[in-house]
Design an enzyme around this catalytic site. Structure first.
Site, PDB file in Angstrom:
ATOM      1  N   TYR A  72      59.036 -56.738  90.601  1.00  0.00           N
ATOM      2  CA  TYR A  72      59.321 -55.383  91.064  1.00  0.00           C
ATOM      3  C   TYR A  72      59.781 -55.387  92.520  1.00  0.00           C
ATOM      4  O   TYR A  72      60.733 -54.708  92.892  1.00  0.00           O
ATOM      5  CB  TYR A  72      58.059 -54.519  90.917  1.00  0.00           C
ATOM      6  CG  TYR A  72      58.326 -53.044  91.113  1.00  0.00           C
ATOM      7  CD1 TYR A  72      58.550 -52.215  90.009  1.00  0.00           C
ATOM      8  CD2 TYR A  72      58.370 -52.482  92.381  1.00  0.00           C
ATOM      9  CE1 TYR A  72      58.799 -50.864  90.171  1.00  0.00           C
ATOM     10  CE2 TYR A  72      58.631 -51.121  92.558  1.00  0.00           C
ATOM     11  CZ  TYR A  72      58.840 -50.312  91.455  1.00  0.00           C
ATOM     12  OH  TYR A  72      59.091 -48.981  91.622  1.00  0.00           O
ATOM     13  N   PHE A 124      88.175 -40.983  95.498  1.00  0.00           N
ATOM     14  CA  PHE A 124      87.964 -41.176  94.060  1.00  0.00           C
ATOM     15  C   PHE A 124      87.237 -39.946  93.516  1.00  0.00           C
ATOM     16  O   PHE A 124      86.529 -39.265  94.260  1.00  0.00           O
ATOM     17  CB  PHE A 124      87.131 -42.447  93.853  1.00  0.00           C
ATOM     18  CG  PHE A 124      86.940 -42.784  92.395  1.00  0.00           C
ATOM     19  CD1 PHE A 124      88.018 -43.186  91.613  1.00  0.00           C
ATOM     20  CD2 PHE A 124      85.691 -42.693  91.805  1.00  0.00           C
ATOM     21  CE1 PHE A 124      87.840 -43.487  90.272  1.00  0.00           C
ATOM     22  CE2 PHE A 124      85.505 -43.000  90.465  1.00  0.00           C
ATOM     23  CZ  PHE A 124      86.582 -43.391  89.700  1.00  0.00           C
ATOM     24  N   ASP A 125      87.393 -39.644  92.207  1.00  0.00           N
ATOM     25  CA  ASP A 125      86.863 -38.365  91.716  1.00  0.00           C
ATOM     26  C   ASP A 125      85.344 -38.213  91.854  1.00  0.00           C
ATOM     27  O   ASP A 125      84.860 -37.131  92.170  1.00  0.00           O
ATOM     28  CB  ASP A 125      87.368 -37.995  90.314  1.00  0.00           C
ATOM     29  CG  ASP A 125      87.240 -39.096  89.297  1.00  0.00           C
ATOM     30  OD1 ASP A 125      86.476 -40.042  89.569  1.00  0.00           O
ATOM     31  OD2 ASP A 125      87.866 -39.020  88.235  1.00  0.00           O
ATOM     32  N   ASP A 215      84.994 -47.364 100.776  1.00  0.00           N
ATOM     33  CA  ASP A 215      84.706 -47.410  99.342  1.00  0.00           C
ATOM     34  C   ASP A 215      85.365 -48.701  98.866  1.00  0.00           C
ATOM     35  O   ASP A 215      86.584 -48.782  98.728  1.00  0.00           O
ATOM     36  CB  ASP A 215      85.292 -46.178  98.652  1.00  0.00           C
ATOM     37  CG  ASP A 215      85.123 -46.225  97.130  1.00  0.00           C
ATOM     38  OD1 ASP A 215      84.805 -47.306  96.590  1.00  0.00           O
ATOM     39  OD2 ASP A 215      85.326 -45.178  96.485  1.00  0.00           O
ATOM     40  N   ALA A 217      85.310 -50.618  96.070  1.00  0.00           N
ATOM     41  CA  ALA A 217      85.354 -51.010  94.650  1.00  0.00           C
ATOM     42  C   ALA A 217      86.342 -52.155  94.388  1.00  0.00           C
ATOM     43  O   ALA A 217      86.041 -53.095  93.657  1.00  0.00           O
ATOM     44  CB  ALA A 217      85.686 -49.799  93.780  1.00  0.00           C
ATOM     45  N   LYS A 258      83.968 -53.206  89.260  1.00  0.00           N
ATOM     46  CA  LYS A 258      85.381 -53.513  89.524  1.00  0.00           C
ATOM     47  C   LYS A 258      85.468 -54.956  90.026  1.00  0.00           C
ATOM     48  O   LYS A 258      85.314 -55.877  89.259  1.00  0.00           O
ATOM     49  CB  LYS A 258      85.982 -52.524  90.523  1.00  0.00           C
ATOM     50  CG  LYS A 258      85.549 -51.067  90.315  1.00  0.00           C
ATOM     51  CD  LYS A 258      86.162 -50.413  89.098  1.00  0.00           C
ATOM     52  CE  LYS A 258      85.540 -49.084  88.712  1.00  0.00           C
ATOM     53  NZ  LYS A 258      85.345 -48.106  89.760  1.00  0.00           N
ATOM     54  N   HIS A 450      89.264 -33.464  79.921  1.00  0.00           N
ATOM     55  CA  HIS A 450      89.956 -34.590  79.279  1.00  0.00           C
ATOM     56  C   HIS A 450      89.032 -35.490  78.460  1.00  0.00           C
ATOM     57  O   HIS A 450      89.466 -36.121  77.511  1.00  0.00           O
ATOM     58  CB  HIS A 450      90.723 -35.407  80.323  1.00  0.00           C
ATOM     59  CG  HIS A 450      89.859 -36.036  81.371  1.00  0.00           C
ATOM     60  ND1 HIS A 450      89.251 -35.290  82.359  1.00  0.00           N
ATOM     61  CD2 HIS A 450      89.483 -37.313  81.570  1.00  0.00           C
ATOM     62  CE1 HIS A 450      88.549 -36.097  83.136  1.00  0.00           C
ATOM     63  NE2 HIS A 450      88.669 -37.328  82.669  1.00  0.00           N
TER      64      HIS A 450
HETATM   65  C1  PLP Z   1      84.813 -46.683  89.886  1.00  0.00           C
HETATM   66  C2  PLP Z   1      84.901 -46.193  91.243  1.00  0.00           C
HETATM   67  C3  PLP Z   1      83.856 -45.469  91.841  1.00  0.00           C
HETATM   68  C4  PLP Z   1      82.610 -45.056  91.081  1.00  0.00           C
HETATM   69  O1  PLP Z   1      81.918 -46.138  90.593  1.00  0.00           O
HETATM   70  P1  PLP Z   1      81.122 -46.171  89.205  1.00  0.00           P
HETATM   71  O2  PLP Z   1      80.593 -47.550  89.158  1.00  0.00           O
HETATM   72  O3  PLP Z   1      82.094 -45.844  88.106  1.00  0.00           O
HETATM   73  O4  PLP Z   1      80.045 -45.144  89.298  1.00  0.00           O
HETATM   74  C5  PLP Z   1      84.016 -45.078  93.158  1.00  0.00           C
HETATM   75  N1  PLP Z   1      85.130 -45.361  93.844  1.00  0.00           N
HETATM   76  C6  PLP Z   1      86.148 -46.044  93.306  1.00  0.00           C
HETATM   77  C7  PLP Z   1      87.362 -46.347  94.126  1.00  0.00           C
HETATM   78  C8  PLP Z   1      86.079 -46.481  91.993  1.00  0.00           C
HETATM   79  O5  PLP Z   1      87.106 -47.142  91.460  1.00  0.00           O
END
Ligand code: PLP
Length: 458
Positions: A72, A124-125, A215, A217, A258, A450
């Site tokens: 843990y 990102f959304d 960010d 990713a 990613k 969508h």
């Molecule tokens: C996928 C993504 C996120 C969100 O990550 P999740 O692992 O899907 O929650 C944030 N920013 C970017 C640029 C992404 O491609």
């Protein structure tokens, strides 16, 4: 002759995929109400819905799973991951989270307040969602070139520093908690951000006393583009470039699904101890104790290994060139695309592909359905369906671009699969004039329609 590059790995385990008939697909897509999210994965031959969490782990990642420590608190897996994050990003503090949006939720709980402004390059959304959910505003400062499908710019994901400085100048002090730079710029089509641009944004952040968050990713793909396109970086390792990118920032959020090539996971990494302590409290509430935060020990081990593999130049080269190969083949078939090609996906310009289908009939979704019918390929619409209705007028919103995205999972498909995809798309292109009508909505949700929308043929 010059040797072609080829994949720096071979295949040890395979997963069967079923090549269906056109009759089966006609039935399945009707049953799915012409929404590709409603298909079962067995009904898909090649799945290009997303590159998120769909990559193939290596033998080393699988063996790291076997040595995961499920304690843990203070698990060795946590320290393995901490070391990897330190090596690759130079951030001393980190918190594991179950995926990228959870990292946003935890960090933004500390930083974002009602009425704040968060400038960045095409948030990102989920990033935008976590900002707007807190009654703050995300302001997009991406360069203008990102809006034109065929304008060639080596770093089309860049921040327009004039737009950014305007926001910083005109916003009352204390109302901008941070600037967020997304690398690569996913929403603009997987387009990279240059080191020079990150450096300039960082200087502005310092000048106005605000933080810079990355960010990250697709940070490794971004580093590859810096190495291959930006002056002065050709001789540097991907990890050196990554460390330099992050050296200009105060912290990062990461969707490990990613560039870290795992199926689930995320993290926050930070330079400041005080901010780390504040975020720790939210991590405990939302994700789990600070040494696991929503991840099992085995998954942290696989992630640590994935970070090293995801930043190997030979791997990145084969990935990005595979995406480019698909783009080149589609382009030579005459298919209109967004250029330059992004790191993780190819985007078809559906308005110029199905020219006789009006936007009210969802040309990009119609094209995505045709690609499925032709060859069992699942892609995703990034157009009018995704753009939803205006919340006040309830009218359809028509975005600048009507696109179909072909996202390529990491280490999953071979060059022959890529050629198959290109052949499917060119067959549809050859018969494009026979596709005379699009789709109509039968049922839709209030927002994010969508995912669950039901459609019928006109
Ligand atoms: C996928 C993504 C996120 C969100 O990550 P999740 O692992 O899907 O929650 C944030 N920013 C970017 C640029 C992404 O491609």
């Amino acid at each position: 002759m010059e040797l072609p590059f080829s994949e720096p790995y071979k295949i040890k385990m395979v997963e069967a995929i079923y090549r269906s008939t056109r009759e089966e697909r006609e039935r399945w897509i009707r049953d799915a109400s012409f929404n590709l999210f409603n298909l079962r994965s067995e009904q898909v031959y090649i799945d290009l819905l997303t590159d998120s969490g769909t990559g193939a782990m290596s033998d080393r990642q699988w063996s790291a799973i076997m040595t995961g420590d499920e304690s843990y608190a203070g698990a060795s897996s946590f320290y393995n991951l901490k070391d990897a994050i330190w090596d690759i990003t130079g951030f001393q503090y980190f918190l594991p989270t179950h995926q990228g949006r959870a990292a946003e939720n935890v960090l933004f709980s500390v930083l974002v307040k009602e009425g704040d402004i968060v400038p960045g390059n095409s948030h990102f959304d989920t990033t935008k969602g976590h900002i707007e959910f807190r009654k703050a505003k995300a302001v997009d400062c991406t360069i203008e070139a990102s809006k034109s499908p065929s304008v060639w710019h080596p770093f089309k994901g860049n921040v327009d520093t004039e737009k950014l400085e305007d926001v910083l100048k005109t916003t009352p002090a204390g109302k901008v908690p941070f600037i967020i730079v997304t690398v690569t710029n996913n929403t603009a089509g997987g387009q990279p951000v240059s080191m020079e641009n990150i450096r300039e944004v960082s200087a502005l952040a310092k000048k106005y006393g605000v933080k810079l968050i990355i960010d990250g990713a697709r940070f490794a793909e971004n580093a590859y583009f810096i190495k291959t396109r930006e002056k002065g970086y050709a001789g540097m390792e991907i990890t050196e470039i990554s460390r330099e990118m992050f050296s200009y920032a105060d912290g990062m959020t990461m969707s490990s699904k990613k560039d870290a090539i795992v199926n689930m996971g995320g993290f926050i990494a930070l330079r400041d101890e005080k901010l780390y302590r504040q975020a720790s409290t939210y991590n405990i509430i939302y994700e789990g104790f600070i040494t696991y935060g929503g991840m099992s020990g085995r998954d942290m081990n696989a992630l640590a290994q994935g970070l090293y593999e995801g930043t190997e130049f030979r791997y990145l080269e084969s990935r990005i060139k595979q995406v480019e190969y698909l783009g080149t083949m589609l382009k030579s078939a005459g298919i209109p695309l967004i250029e330059p090609f992004g790191g993780h996906a190819i985007f078809i310009d559906a308005k110029n592909f199905l020219t006789s289908i009006p936007r009210e009939e969802f040309p990009a979704q119609t094209l995505a359905v045709e690609l499925y019918l032709e060859g069992g390929i699942r892609t995703v619409e990034i157009g009018t369906l995704l753009a939803d209705r205006d919340p006040l007028t309830r009218e359809n919103r028509f975005p600048e671009l009507e696109m179909v995205r072909l996202a390529i999972p990491r280490r999953v498909y071979t060059y022959r699969h890529i050629e198959y995809i290109a052949a499917v798309a060119s067959n549809v292109f050859d018969r494009r004039h026979s596709i005379k009508s699009g789709l109509k909505i039968k049922r839709e949700a209030q927002i994010m329609r969508h995912f669950t929308v039901e459609l019928e043929r006109l």
